[in-house]
Design a protein around this motif. Structure first.
Motif, short mmCIF file in Angstrom:
data_model
loop_
_atom_site.label_atom_id
_atom_site.label_comp_id
_atom_site.label_asym_id
_atom_site.label_seq_id
_atom_site.Cartn_x
_atom_site.Cartn_y
_atom_site.Cartn_z
N ASP A 114 0.83 -1.20 0.00
CA ASP A 114 0.00 0.00 0.00
C ASP A 114 0.87 1.25 0.00
O ASP A 114 0.60 2.21 -0.72
CB ASP A 114 -0.95 0.00 1.20
CG ASP A 114 -1.95 1.14 1.14
OD1 ASP A 114 -2.47 1.43 0.05
OD2 ASP A 114 -2.22 1.75 2.19
N ILE A 115 1.94 1.26 0.79
CA ILE A 115 2.85 2.39 0.80
C ILE A 115 3.49 2.56 -0.59
O ILE A 115 3.56 3.67 -1.11
CB ILE A 115 3.93 2.22 1.89
CG1 ILE A 115 3.29 2.35 3.28
CG2 ILE A 115 5.05 3.23 1.71
CD1 ILE A 115 4.20 1.93 4.41
N ALA A 116 3.93 1.46 -1.19
CA ALA A 116 4.52 1.53 -2.54
C ALA A 116 3.51 2.07 -3.55
O ALA A 116 3.86 2.90 -4.39
CB ALA A 116 5.02 0.15 -2.95
N ARG A 117 2.27 1.62 -3.46
CA ARG A 117 1.23 2.10 -4.36
C ARG A 117 0.99 3.59 -4.20
O ARG A 117 0.86 4.33 -5.17
CB ARG A 117 -0.07 1.33 -4.12
CG ARG A 117 -1.22 1.75 -5.03
CD ARG A 117 -2.55 1.17 -4.58
NE ARG A 117 -2.91 1.51 -3.21
CZ ARG A 117 -3.38 2.70 -2.81
NH1 ARG A 117 -3.54 3.67 -3.67
NH2 ARG A 117 -3.69 2.90 -1.54
N ARG A 118 0.96 4.05 -2.95
CA ARG A 118 0.72 5.48 -2.69
C ARG A 118 1.87 6.34 -3.23
O ARG A 118 1.64 7.42 -3.75
CB ARG A 118 0.54 5.73 -1.20
CG ARG A 118 -0.76 5.21 -0.67
CD ARG A 118 -0.82 5.40 0.82
NE ARG A 118 -2.01 4.79 1.36
CZ ARG A 118 -2.73 5.33 2.33
NH1 ARG A 118 -2.38 6.47 2.86
NH2 ARG A 118 -3.80 4.72 2.79
N ILE A 119 3.08 5.87 -3.08
CA ILE A 119 4.23 6.61 -3.60
C ILE A 119 4.12 6.73 -5.12
O ILE A 119 4.32 7.81 -5.68
CB ILE A 119 5.55 5.93 -3.18
CG1 ILE A 119 5.74 6.05 -1.67
CG2 ILE A 119 6.73 6.54 -3.94
CD1 ILE A 119 6.87 5.21 -1.13
N ALA A 120 3.81 5.63 -5.78
CA ALA A 120 3.67 5.65 -7.24
C ALA A 120 2.51 6.55 -7.66
O ALA A 120 2.61 7.28 -8.65
CB ALA A 120 3.48 4.24 -7.76
N ALA A 121 1.41 6.51 -6.93
CA ALA A 121 0.24 7.33 -7.28
C ALA A 121 0.55 8.82 -7.14
O ALA A 121 -0.03 9.64 -7.86
CB ALA A 121 -0.95 6.96 -6.38
N ARG A 125 8.88 7.38 -7.48
CA ARG A 125 9.42 6.09 -7.93
C ARG A 125 8.97 5.03 -6.93
O ARG A 125 9.29 5.11 -5.74
CB ARG A 125 10.93 6.18 -7.96
CG ARG A 125 11.60 4.91 -8.37
CD ARG A 125 13.10 5.13 -8.40
NE ARG A 125 13.78 3.87 -8.55
CZ ARG A 125 15.05 3.69 -8.34
NH1 ARG A 125 15.79 4.72 -7.96
NH2 ARG A 125 15.60 2.52 -8.50
N PRO A 126 8.22 4.04 -7.38
CA PRO A 126 7.74 3.03 -6.43
C PRO A 126 8.90 2.23 -5.84
O PRO A 126 9.80 1.82 -6.56
CB PRO A 126 6.81 2.14 -7.25
CG PRO A 126 7.18 2.38 -8.66
CD PRO A 126 7.80 3.75 -8.74
N PRO A 127 8.88 2.03 -4.53
CA PRO A 127 9.96 1.26 -3.91
C PRO A 127 9.81 -0.23 -4.16
O PRO A 127 8.73 -0.72 -4.47
CB PRO A 127 9.78 1.57 -2.42
CG PRO A 127 8.34 1.87 -2.27
CD PRO A 127 7.93 2.53 -3.56
N ARG A 128 10.91 -0.92 -4.02
CA ARG A 128 10.86 -2.38 -4.05
C ARG A 128 10.34 -2.85 -2.70
O ARG A 128 10.55 -2.20 -1.68
CB ARG A 128 12.24 -2.96 -4.31
CG ARG A 128 12.72 -2.66 -5.72
CD ARG A 128 14.10 -3.18 -5.94
NE ARG A 128 15.02 -2.32 -5.18
CZ ARG A 128 16.30 -2.59 -5.00
NH1 ARG A 128 16.82 -3.68 -5.50
NH2 ARG A 128 17.06 -1.77 -4.31
N VAL A 129 9.65 -3.96 -2.70
CA VAL A 129 9.11 -4.55 -1.48
C VAL A 129 9.68 -5.95 -1.35
O VAL A 129 9.58 -6.75 -2.28
CB VAL A 129 7.57 -4.59 -1.51
CG1 VAL A 129 7.02 -5.28 -0.26
CG2 VAL A 129 6.99 -3.19 -1.65
N VAL A 130 10.29 -6.24 -0.22
CA VAL A 130 10.88 -7.54 0.07
C VAL A 130 10.20 -8.11 1.30
O VAL A 130 10.11 -7.43 2.32
CB VAL A 130 12.40 -7.42 0.30
CG1 VAL A 130 12.99 -8.75 0.71
CG2 VAL A 130 13.09 -6.87 -0.93
#
Length: 81
Positions: free
Chosen positions: A38-45, A49-54
């Motif tokens: 969700d955090i990655a999606r919000r950053i991209a929106a 630059r969307p972060p990588r998620v591990v």
């Protein structure tokens, strides 16, 4: 580090401090996956630059889970993922 129960909006101060010119890698155990995505999606929106998620899988052995996550984070920072 955000606690698993943190609201994704709680990450905003850390994201603001990072600035837009740096990359972000989110890591956590399996229960943190939805929040990290969700955090990655919000950053991209927001045009970032969307972060990588591990993520590390759920296992009863906490040490094994920690080793798995550490290995995945290391591989991601070295570009192996």
């Amino acid at each position: 580090m955000l606690p698993a129960e943190a609201d994704p909006d709680g990450a905003q101060p850390a994201l603001t401090a990072l600035g837009r010119d740096q990359s972000l890698l989110l890591g956590g155990f399996s229960e943190a996956g939805a929040r990290a995505c969700d955090i990655a999606r919000r950053i991209a929106a927001d045009g970032g630059r969307p972060p990588r998620v591990v993520l590390a899988g759920a296992t009863a052995d906490e040490w094994e889970r920690a080793r798995d996550l550490a290995g995945a984070l290391k591989a991601a920072t070295e570009g192996a993922i």
